[in-house]
Write a protein that holds these residues in place. Structure first.
Motif, PDB file in Angstrom:
ATOM      1  N   LEU A  56       0.796  -1.231   0.000  1.00 39.09           N
ATOM      2  CA  LEU A  56       0.000   0.000   0.000  1.00 39.09           C
ATOM      3  C   LEU A  56       0.828   1.280   0.000  1.00 39.09           C
ATOM      4  N   PRO A  57       1.953   1.373   0.725  1.00 37.08           N
ATOM      5  CA  PRO A  57       2.743   2.616   0.629  1.00 37.08           C
ATOM      6  C   PRO A  57       3.236   2.903  -0.787  1.00 37.08           C
ATOM      7  N   ASP A  58       3.640   1.860  -1.519  1.00 36.45           N
ATOM      8  CA  ASP A  58       4.057   2.059  -2.912  1.00 36.45           C
ATOM      9  C   ASP A  58       2.880   2.494  -3.774  1.00 36.45           C
ATOM     10  N   LEU A  59       1.720   1.908  -3.516  1.00 32.20           N
ATOM     11  CA  LEU A  59       0.526   2.274  -4.277  1.00 32.20           C
ATOM     12  C   LEU A  59       0.144   3.732  -4.002  1.00 32.20           C
ATOM     13  N   LYS A  60       0.206   4.140  -2.737  1.00 33.47           N
ATOM     14  CA  LYS A  60      -0.115   5.531  -2.416  1.00 33.47           C
ATOM     15  C   LYS A  60       0.860   6.490  -3.096  1.00 33.47           C
ATOM     16  N   ARG A  61       2.135   6.138  -3.070  1.00 38.54           N
ATOM     17  CA  ARG A  61       3.149   6.987  -3.709  1.00 38.54           C
ATOM     18  C   ARG A  61       2.865   7.111  -5.209  1.00 38.54           C
ATOM     19  N   TRP A  62       2.532   5.985  -5.829  1.00 39.34           N
ATOM     20  CA  TRP A  62       2.212   5.991  -7.274  1.00 39.34           C
ATOM     21  C   TRP A  62       1.019   6.915  -7.540  1.00 39.34           C
ATOM     22  N   GLN A  63      -0.014   6.787  -6.717  1.00 36.70           N
ATOM     23  CA  GLN A  63      -1.205   7.619  -6.868  1.00 36.70           C
ATOM     24  C   GLN A  63      -0.874   9.104  -6.698  1.00 36.70           C
ATOM     25  N   ALA A  64      -0.123   9.423  -5.641  1.00 40.46           N
ATOM     26  CA  ALA A  64       0.183  10.832  -5.344  1.00 40.46           C
ATOM     27  C   ALA A  64       1.001  11.479  -6.459  1.00 40.46           C
ATOM     28  N   GLU A  65       1.925  10.712  -7.035  1.00 35.32           N
ATOM     29  CA  GLU A  65       2.765  11.263  -8.110  1.00 35.32           C
ATOM     30  C   GLU A  65       1.947  11.618  -9.348  1.00 35.32           C
ATOM     31  N   ARG A  66       0.791  10.999  -9.498  1.00 31.44           N
ATOM     32  CA  ARG A  66      -0.063  11.238 -10.672  1.00 31.44           C
ATOM     33  C   ARG A  66      -1.372  11.929 -10.303  1.00 31.44           C
ATOM     34  N   LYS A  67      -1.418  12.495  -9.110  1.00 24.84           N
ATOM     35  CA  LYS A  67      -2.577  13.243  -8.612  1.00 24.84           C
ATOM     36  C   LYS A  67      -3.826  12.364  -8.498  1.00 24.84           C
ATOM     37  N   PHE A  68      -3.638  11.143  -8.048  1.00 24.28           N
ATOM     38  CA  PHE A  68      -4.715  10.205  -7.743  1.00 24.28           C
ATOM     39  C   PHE A  68      -5.693  10.024  -8.922  1.00 24.28           C
ATOM     40  N   PRO A  69      -5.184   9.400 -10.004  1.00 20.85           N
ATOM     41  CA  PRO A  69      -6.055   9.203 -11.175  1.00 20.85           C
ATOM     42  C   PRO A  69      -7.080   8.088 -11.011  1.00 20.85           C
ATOM     43  N   PHE A  70      -6.856   7.192 -10.023  1.00 25.00           N
ATOM     44  CA  PHE A  70      -7.726   6.023  -9.872  1.00 25.00           C
ATOM     45  C   PHE A  70      -8.395   6.005  -8.501  1.00 25.00           C
ATOM     46  N   GLU A  71      -9.625   5.498  -8.486  1.00 21.74           N
ATOM     47  CA  GLU A  71     -10.319   5.131  -7.250  1.00 21.74           C
ATOM     48  C   GLU A  71     -10.475   3.618  -7.274  1.00 21.74           C
ATOM     49  N   PHE A  72     -10.247   2.971  -6.118  1.00 24.21           N
ATOM     50  CA  PHE A  72     -10.185   1.522  -6.080  1.00 24.21           C
ATOM     51  C   PHE A  72     -11.346   0.914  -5.303  1.00 24.21           C
ATOM     52  N   SER A  73     -11.748  -0.268  -5.754  1.00 22.77           N
ATOM     53  CA  SER A  73     -12.678  -1.114  -4.998  1.00 22.77           C
ATOM     54  C   SER A  73     -12.076  -2.504  -4.924  1.00 22.77           C
ATOM     55  N   THR A  74     -12.635  -3.351  -4.058  1.00 24.79           N
ATOM     56  CA  THR A  74     -12.118  -4.710  -3.933  1.00 24.79           C
ATOM     57  C   THR A  74     -13.087  -5.564  -3.135  1.00 24.79           C
ATOM     58  N   GLU A  75     -12.684  -6.797  -2.850  1.00 17.17           N
ATOM     59  CA  GLU A  75     -13.426  -7.710  -1.973  1.00 17.17           C
ATOM     60  C   GLU A  75     -12.539  -8.060  -0.787  1.00 17.17           C
ATOM     61  N   ALA A  76     -13.108  -8.062   0.398  1.00 18.88           N
ATOM     62  CA  ALA A  76     -12.327  -8.366   1.603  1.00 18.88           C
ATOM     63  C   ALA A  76     -13.237  -8.985   2.650  1.00 18.88           C
ATOM     64  N   SER A  77     -12.632  -9.672   3.606  1.00 16.47           N
ATOM     65  CA  SER A  77     -13.397 -10.263   4.701  1.00 16.47           C
ATOM     66  C   SER A  77     -13.659  -9.213   5.773  1.00 16.47           C
ATOM     67  N   ILE A  78     -14.666  -9.481   6.607  1.00 20.25           N
ATOM     68  CA  ILE A  78     -15.154  -8.514   7.583  1.00 20.25           C
ATOM     69  C   ILE A  78     -14.110  -8.169   8.636  1.00 20.25           C
ATOM     70  N   ASN A  79     -13.119  -9.049   8.837  1.00 18.67           N
ATOM     71  CA  ASN A  79     -12.094  -8.758   9.841  1.00 18.67           C
ATOM     72  C   ASN A  79     -11.203  -7.582   9.456  1.00 18.67           C
ATOM     73  N   LEU A  80     -11.399  -7.012   8.277  1.00 18.35           N
ATOM     74  CA  LEU A  80     -10.755  -5.742   7.936  1.00 18.35           C
ATOM     75  C   LEU A  80     -11.055  -4.690   9.001  1.00 18.35           C
ATOM     76  N   ALA A  81     -12.270  -4.745   9.563  1.00 10.04           N
ATOM     77  CA  ALA A  81     -12.679  -3.758  10.564  1.00 10.04           C
ATOM     78  C   ALA A  81     -11.835  -3.831  11.833  1.00 10.04           C
ATOM     79  N   ASP A  82     -11.121  -4.954  12.036  1.00 10.46           N
ATOM     80  CA  ASP A  82     -10.328  -5.126  13.250  1.00 10.46           C
ATOM     81  C   ASP A  82      -8.951  -4.466  13.170  1.00 10.46           C
ATOM     82  N   ASP A  83      -8.606  -3.937  12.007  1.00 12.66           N
ATOM     83  CA  ASP A  83      -7.258  -3.395  11.798  1.00 12.66           C
ATOM     84  C   ASP A  83      -7.370  -1.927  11.371  1.00 12.66           C
ATOM     85  N   PRO A  84      -7.441  -0.990  12.325  1.00 17.38           N
ATOM     86  CA  PRO A  84      -7.632   0.417  11.980  1.00 17.38           C
ATOM     87  C   PRO A  84      -6.510   0.994  11.128  1.00 17.38           C
ATOM     88  N   ASP A  85      -5.271   0.530  11.335  1.00 15.22           N
ATOM     89  CA  ASP A  85      -4.162   1.045  10.525  1.00 15.22           C
ATOM     90  C   ASP A  85      -4.312   0.636   9.061  1.00 15.22           C
TER      91      ASP A  85
END
Length: 532
Positions: A240-269
């Motif tokens: 994710l840090p590399d992805l954020k850097r890529w996005q920032a260098e190009r002024k965030f050209p993409f918005e992302f979606s995905t599929e994930a399990s509910i335990n994502l909510a357990d990891d605030p960072d």
């Protein structure tokens, strides 16, 4: 000798009666279909560079006689809701004397149903396409090539041939970071096809894919098609840090979606990192609010938690949730409609894919039902839609009529415009987007079309839409683009839900009148005793 082969790749039609069709939402933007065929363009990249490749997506364009005359070979295949058209394409190829290669999840799960194809490529293609190409060059015109389940090294996956796509035909384009899921849900075929150990591409691979899309002029929605993006959290947190850097260098050209399990909510960072990188939506399989059902189906990651609290945590991180629910589990002791409706309302999830349980080939569920003598034969099942209309391919424990009635009750309640836009309004207040949505070409035109067409979704829809939109503009203006997206989907979901209810009502009437066709039951294979 010059090795030139003209390959016609045909992406089959999805059955029209599908939750995922979203035709009306596509029309708003000028697109023709929601998602691009990532699998086929990945296979195209595995072919020799000197081979000529042409792609026809039958969901967005016509397949012409000229296409067939041009081709030396046809490649096709896809998922279960594409089975009917895939078989039709194979028949066309055989009638035209064109060698046809079929691959993808459905033929991998049910190869016997595709026996008419010249070639079958079963499993993940990266490490077996070389064998197929060598056989073709030797003059072979039939054969089967099979990869071991869940063993393919995805770091060898090539850059997909995005150049073959007509990018303006799609609502979003897919990329993939990982394959596989660490969980063991009884009804899911992901672990059977791709394994329980998530395998990830390198950061450089994914950045190269995003570079390719960016250089082709694409902007907007990119979907990470991973089975569970957070299946390998350690790798994701390094990515994710590399992805954020890529996005920032190009002024965030993409918005992302995905599929994930509910335990994502357990990891605030991790949640914060995803939001900071411009993820705006995830699909979560909730399946049922009933703990006994979740335990029985081995969906234990959804237990020991407040679903409402978990979903609210994700919403407040600036990512909205779409969810899947299923009716028809063996553990349902009585009506489940009221509990499911309450769960959907309490969590304020507008877009819910509520389906009837379907025993997919190769799953633990299918093996259990077969052993219990309750599974209907695959060749007697008409693939007319998806789990919304073609589920329950087995003898249910509860009376079938009760299961169907619960299902239609849930659909009627949650896709009533008052209920739907009430959830959108609550979502709009909760969604804490830090980054302002970047307007792309066509956004204003799409919004104007939505305003002109929203009344078509059914009586009372326009009034509920405007109340919700004004509320969001007053209380959380940064969320306005996302409640507009969710409202656009109702152009499909409102009418589609009513269509499904009509079909279910007819099935209930057939049961009441004693006209329900009695399906034959598959018998488990007898054990063969080998003498010592």
């Amino acid at each position: 000798m010059t090795d030139i082969c003209k390959v016609l790749m045909i992406f089959p039609l999805f059955n029209a009666g599908s939750f995922w069709n979203y035709k009306e939402a596509c029309d708003l933007t000028g697109a023709r279909y929601p998602a691009a065929p990532l699998g086929l363009i990945t296979v195209a990249a595995l072919l020799p560079k000197e081979w000529d490749v042409r792609l026809v997506n039958r969901n967005t364009e016509d397949l012409s006689d000229e296409d067939f005359r041009w081709a030396d070979m046809v490649m096709t295949g896809g998922m279960l809701p594409q089975r009917n058209d895939t078989q039709h394409i194979i028949d066309l190829c055989r009638a035209s004397n064109k060698p046809v290669v079929v691959g993808g999840p459905d033929v991998t799960s049910s190869p016997a149903l595709y026996g008419n194809a010249n070639f079958q490529v079963l499993g993940e293609a990266e490490e077996i396409m070389g064998d197929f190409i060598a056989a073709w060059r030797r003059g072979a015109r039939e054969g089967t090539f099979q990869a071991p389940m869940g063993k393919t090294d995805v770091t060898k996956s090539p850059l997909p041939r995005f150049d073959l796509l007509k990018l303006d035909q799609y609502l979003h384009v897919g990329v993939q970071f990982s394959r596989g899921c660490p969980f063991s849900c009884e009804f899911c075929d992901i672990i059977e096809l791709y394994g329980r150990v998530p395998r990830t591409k390198t950061n450089a691979q994914v950045m190269a894919e995003l570079d390719a899309l960016y250089n082709l002029g694409y902007r907007g929605h990119v979907d990470f098609v991973d089975d569970n993006l957070i299946g390998n959290k350690k790798a994701l947190k390094k990515f994710l840090p590399d992805l954020k850097r890529w996005q920032a260098e190009r002024k965030f050209p993409f918005e992302f979606s995905t599929e994930a399990s509910i335990n994502l909510a357990d990891d605030p960072d991790l949640l914060h990192s995803l939001s900071d990188t411009n993820f705006f939506a995830i699909f979560v399989g909730i399946e049922s609010p009933d703990t006994d059902t979740l335990v029985m189906t081995q969906k234990k990651q959804n237990t020991r938690r407040s679903l409402q609290q978990s979903i609210e945590t994700i919403h407040r991180a600036g990512i909205f949730v779409n969810a899947g629910f299923i009716v028809g589990f063996d553990s349902e002791k009585s009506s489940v409609a009221a509990g499911m409706i309450a769960c959907i309302e309490d969590t304020a999830i507008p877009v819910c894919m509520v389906g009837l349980l379907y025993a997919l080939p190769t799953t633990q569920l299918t093996r259990r039902l077969l052993a219990e003598g309750r599974l209907f034969p695959a060749d007697d099942q008409t693939q007319s839609g998806d789990q919304c209309t073609a589920g329950l391919n087995f003898e249910t424990k509860r009376p079938r009529r009760d299961v169907l009635n619960d299902y239609r009750t849930v659909l009627k309640a949650i896709y009533d415009p008052v209920a739907y836009f009430g959830r959108v309004r609550r979502l709009g207040r909760m969604l804490k987007r830090e980054r302002v949505h970047r307007m792309i070409k066509g956004d204003l035109r799409s919004f104007a079309r939505l305003i002109l067409r929203i009344h078509r979704a059914g009586p009372g829809t326009a009034g509920q839409f405007w109340r919700m939109l004004i509320d969001c503009a007053l209380h959380n203006p940064k969320a306005v683009p996302y409640v507009i997206m969710t409202s656009a989907l109702y152009l499909h979901l409102g009418p589609f839900s009513r269509q499904v209810i009509e079909e279910i009502d007819r099935e209930i009437a057939n049961v009441d009148q004693g006209h329900k066709q009695v399906m034959p039951i598959m018998q488990p294979a007898k054990e063969v005793l080998v003498p010592a």
